[in-house]
Write a protein that holds these residues in place. Sequence first.
Motif, PDB file in Angstrom:
ATOM      1  N   ASP A  51      29.724   1.095  18.709  1.00 53.39           N
ATOM      2  CA  ASP A  51      30.785   1.813  17.905  1.00 53.39           C
ATOM      3  C   ASP A  51      30.895   3.211  18.012  1.00 53.39           C
ATOM      4  O   ASP A  51      31.959   4.061  18.333  1.00 53.39           O
ATOM      5  N   TYR A  52      29.633   3.906  17.881  1.00 50.75           N
ATOM      6  CA  TYR A  52      29.795   5.222  18.362  1.00 50.75           C
ATOM      7  C   TYR A  52      30.400   5.958  19.423  1.00 50.75           C
ATOM      8  O   TYR A  52      31.394   6.687  19.639  1.00 50.75           O
ATOM      9  N   PHE A  53      29.725   5.300  20.632  1.00 51.93           N
ATOM     10  CA  PHE A  53      30.168   5.717  21.984  1.00 51.93           C
ATOM     11  C   PHE A  53      31.463   5.431  22.226  1.00 51.93           C
ATOM     12  O   PHE A  53      32.442   6.105  23.109  1.00 51.93           O
ATOM     13  N   PHE A  54      32.046   4.253  21.679  1.00 54.38           N
ATOM     14  CA  PHE A  54      33.534   3.913  22.063  1.00 54.38           C
ATOM     15  C   PHE A  54      34.434   4.622  21.225  1.00 54.38           C
ATOM     16  O   PHE A  54      35.563   5.011  21.898  1.00 54.38           O
ATOM     17  N   GLU A  55      34.198   4.834  19.930  1.00 54.80           N
ATOM     18  CA  GLU A  55      35.012   5.610  18.893  1.00 54.80           C
ATOM     19  C   GLU A  55      35.412   6.893  19.436  1.00 54.80           C
ATOM     20  O   GLU A  55      36.465   7.634  19.425  1.00 54.80           O
ATOM     21  N   LYS A  56      33.944   7.694  19.942  1.00 59.15           N
ATOM     22  CA  LYS A  56      33.989   9.060  20.054  1.00 59.15           C
ATOM     23  C   LYS A  56      34.307   9.481  21.569  1.00 59.15           C
ATOM     24  O   LYS A  56      35.081  10.471  21.828  1.00 59.15           O
ATOM     25  N   PHE A  57      33.769   8.278  22.540  1.00 57.88           N
ATOM     26  CA  PHE A  57      34.162   8.541  24.155  1.00 57.88           C
ATOM     27  C   PHE A  57      34.884   7.754  24.777  1.00 57.88           C
ATOM     28  O   PHE A  57      35.192   7.870  25.939  1.00 57.88           O
ATOM     29  N   ALA A  58      35.191   6.404  24.002  1.00 59.75           N
ATOM     30  CA  ALA A  58      35.814   5.424  24.669  1.00 59.75           C
ATOM     31  C   ALA A  58      35.082   4.574  25.822  1.00 59.75           C
ATOM     32  O   ALA A  58      35.574   3.952  26.596  1.00 59.75           O
ATOM     33  N   PHE A  59      33.838   4.901  25.608  1.00 56.93           N
ATOM     34  CA  PHE A  59      32.854   4.230  26.547  1.00 56.93           C
ATOM     35  C   PHE A  59      32.539   2.802  25.778  1.00 56.93           C
ATOM     36  O   PHE A  59      32.056   2.877  24.735  1.00 56.93           O
ATOM     37  N   PRO A  60      32.714   1.791  26.475  1.00 49.07           N
ATOM     38  CA  PRO A  60      32.331   0.411  25.878  1.00 49.07           C
ATOM     39  C   PRO A  60      30.723   0.131  26.275  1.00 49.07           C
ATOM     40  O   PRO A  60      30.027   0.275  27.179  1.00 49.07           O
ATOM     41  N   ASN A  61      30.163  -0.520  25.203  1.00 53.67           N
ATOM     42  CA  ASN A  61      28.964  -1.216  25.299  1.00 53.67           C
ATOM     43  C   ASN A  61      27.669  -0.402  25.764  1.00 53.67           C
ATOM     44  O   ASN A  61      26.676  -0.875  26.237  1.00 53.67           O
ATOM     45  N   VAL A  62      27.744   0.919  25.292  1.00 54.96           N
ATOM     46  CA  VAL A  62      26.980   1.897  25.716  1.00 54.96           C
ATOM     47  C   VAL A  62      25.856   1.681  24.338  1.00 54.96           C
ATOM     48  O   VAL A  62      26.209   1.905  23.305  1.00 54.96           O
ATOM     49  N   ILE A  63      24.464   1.604  24.851  1.00 64.02           N
ATOM     50  CA  ILE A  63      23.536   1.206  23.561  1.00 64.02           C
ATOM     51  C   ILE A  63      22.391   2.568  23.897  1.00 64.02           C
ATOM     52  O   ILE A  63      21.273   2.746  23.136  1.00 64.02           O
ATOM     53  N   ALA A  64      22.420   3.438  25.059  1.00 64.40           N
ATOM     54  CA  ALA A  64      21.304   4.341  25.174  1.00 64.40           C
ATOM     55  C   ALA A  64      21.747   5.364  26.046  1.00 64.40           C
ATOM     56  O   ALA A  64      22.775   5.113  27.083  1.00 64.40           O
ATOM     57  N   CYS A  65      20.951   6.490  26.175  1.00 61.06           N
ATOM     58  CA  CYS A  65      21.064   7.455  27.178  1.00 61.06           C
ATOM     59  C   CYS A  65      19.524   7.966  27.778  1.00 61.06           C
ATOM     60  O   CYS A  65      18.934   7.954  27.196  1.00 61.06           O
ATOM     61  N   VAL A  66      19.550   8.445  29.003  1.00 64.79           N
ATOM     62  CA  VAL A  66      18.189   8.732  29.526  1.00 64.79           C
ATOM     63  C   VAL A  66      18.422  10.019  30.218  1.00 64.79           C
ATOM     64  O   VAL A  66      19.385  10.391  30.911  1.00 64.79           O
ATOM     65  N   ASP A  67      17.306  10.820  30.204  1.00 62.09           N
ATOM     66  CA  ASP A  67      17.147  12.232  31.009  1.00 62.09           C
ATOM     67  C   ASP A  67      15.799  12.549  30.916  1.00 62.09           C
ATOM     68  O   ASP A  67      14.802  11.797  30.252  1.00 62.09           O
ATOM     69  N   GLY A  68      15.463  13.639  31.682  1.00 62.54           N
ATOM     70  CA  GLY A  68      14.152  14.041  31.738  1.00 62.54           C
ATOM     71  C   GLY A  68      13.781  15.609  31.361  1.00 62.54           C
ATOM     72  O   GLY A  68      14.703  16.236  31.364  1.00 62.54           O
ATOM     73  N   THR A  69      12.610  15.846  30.877  1.00 58.17           N
ATOM     74  CA  THR A  69      12.275  17.073  30.293  1.00 58.17           C
ATOM     75  C   THR A  69      11.135  17.528  30.687  1.00 58.17           C
ATOM     76  O   THR A  69      10.279  16.756  30.870  1.00 58.17           O
ATOM     77  N   HIS A  70      10.811  18.823  31.073  1.00 57.61           N
ATOM     78  CA  HIS A  70       9.538  19.469  31.793  1.00 57.61           C
ATOM     79  C   HIS A  70       9.014  20.007  30.551  1.00 57.61           C
ATOM     80  O   HIS A  70       9.487  20.941  29.655  1.00 57.61           O
ATOM     81  N   VAL A  71       7.845  19.709  30.534  1.00 53.86           N
ATOM     82  CA  VAL A  71       6.832  20.373  29.394  1.00 53.86           C
ATOM     83  C   VAL A  71       5.684  21.068  30.304  1.00 53.86           C
ATOM     84  O   VAL A  71       5.059  20.528  31.196  1.00 53.86           O
ATOM     85  N   ILE A  72       5.807  22.285  30.042  1.00 56.51           N
ATOM     86  CA  ILE A  72       4.847  23.329  30.478  1.00 56.51           C
ATOM     87  C   ILE A  72       3.329  23.126  30.527  1.00 56.51           C
ATOM     88  O   ILE A  72       2.862  22.898  29.539  1.00 56.51           O
ATOM     89  N   LYS A  73       2.776  23.159  31.677  1.00 54.10           N
ATOM     90  CA  LYS A  73       1.372  22.921  31.680  1.00 54.10           C
ATOM     91  C   LYS A  73       0.459  24.190  32.390  1.00 54.10           C
ATOM     92  O   LYS A  73       1.059  24.761  33.019  1.00 54.10           O
ATOM     93  N   PRO A  74      -0.775  24.199  32.309  1.00 52.25           N
ATOM     94  CA  PRO A  74      -1.353  25.498  32.812  1.00 52.25           C
ATOM     95  C   PRO A  74      -1.451  25.109  34.257  1.00 52.25           C
ATOM     96  O   PRO A  74      -1.403  24.273  34.768  1.00 52.25           O
ATOM     97  N   VAL A  75      -1.725  26.272  35.102  1.00 49.77           N
ATOM     98  CA  VAL A  75      -1.687  26.392  36.473  1.00 49.77           C
ATOM     99  C   VAL A  75      -2.966  25.799  37.041  1.00 49.77           C
ATOM    100  O   VAL A  75      -2.733  25.343  38.365  1.00 49.77           O
ATOM    101  N   LYS A  76      -4.045  25.764  36.459  1.00 48.61           N
ATOM    102  CA  LYS A  76      -5.473  25.105  37.000  1.00 48.61           C
ATOM    103  C   LYS A  76      -5.294  23.854  37.380  1.00 48.61           C
ATOM    104  O   LYS A  76      -6.089  23.558  38.445  1.00 48.61           O
ATOM    105  N   ASP A  77      -4.369  22.878  37.270  1.00 47.88           N
ATOM    106  CA  ASP A  77      -4.190  21.641  37.541  1.00 47.88           C
ATOM    107  C   ASP A  77      -3.725  21.680  38.846  1.00 47.88           C
ATOM    108  O   ASP A  77      -3.172  22.650  39.613  1.00 47.88           O
TER     109      ASP A  77
END
Length: 344
Positions: free
Chosen positions: A135-161
């Motif tokens: 209901d959320y994705f259809f009422e706001k954006f007209a996309f039918p049957n959408v139940i999730a979204c996916v993406d990646g994000t980087h978390v910084i690590k020390p250089v030693k690895d």
Amino acid sequence: MFLHVLANNELRRRQLLSTIRNRRQLRNNSDIFNLPDRQFIQSYRVDKELFKILVGEVGPYLENPLISHVTQVAAVLRFLATGSYQLGVAKDHDVNIGRSTFSKILHKVVGALECLCTENISTQQTPVEIDQSKDYFFEKFAFPNVIACVDGTHVIKPVKDSSLYLNRKGYFSINAMVVCNYNMEILAIDATHPGSCHDSFIWNNSRTREFFSTTSGFFVLADSGYALEPFVLTPYRSPQNESMQHVFNLKHAAARNIVERTIGLLKSRFRWLQGTLQYDPQFVCKIINVCCLLHNLCRRRNAYMPEFEEDNDEYPNQNEEESNLQESLGNSAEIRDGIAASFL
């Protein structure tokens, strides 16, 4: 000379004992629950009721009898909230514990909290939750049957690895895959891959993708770094302005923006995720999982978050790196074309 050394050693011993006594006295005289509600959430990122629930959950796993369970959990949540180094958190007037002691507490509390992840971070959604998402994705954006979204994000690590952690942006990191729902709750998190791994590689080798591939008739929104599949909707490549494909991309970007806002809220709530992480990759993964767990618990309780303002549902620019993978064959393109045509 010998007597002078003994005198200095005795002086240092007395100073250490005095410091320990002062810390203990400060801890005993401090009651974090006397803080105003908003200040409490600002300091520990959870409300008082949820904090007490967490103390009850992790209490049986904590071993140090000289420091209360409340203080131990408060120290860890304060550390995750501020992103400060261990020494800074250990000197906090509401915590006041030694740095080495805090390090042990951190590992114990994180390990105990991670046990709660399985039941609180899950792609399994109830029929009611699925309907709410659709209901959320259809009422706001007209996309039918959408139940999730996916993406990646980087978390910084020390250089030693290893150089495996060097990402395409030129710094060392862990690439964490985040899948969220309409309420910005995290349905899946995979922080086990180094920064050199592409988002699509992590998705293609995840159990999360395998799960969604069996949910017939439902869709996951993803950017152009992922391949188009019967259950994954990605934007068109280089559409003409005002064309059917261009309109689709605008609506797609606006709808998928919720996963970017989810990641932004997660990193704003737990600033530890924005710094350089001085731990081995396995422990970093555990802390990321715990941050996602706490984020979900806060979302379900609508916890006040003073330092984050959600973006408006505007159409962001689409400049994500395109995937080199071949888009899936079959009816994937026909499904996307059908949705795009419905926007006209």
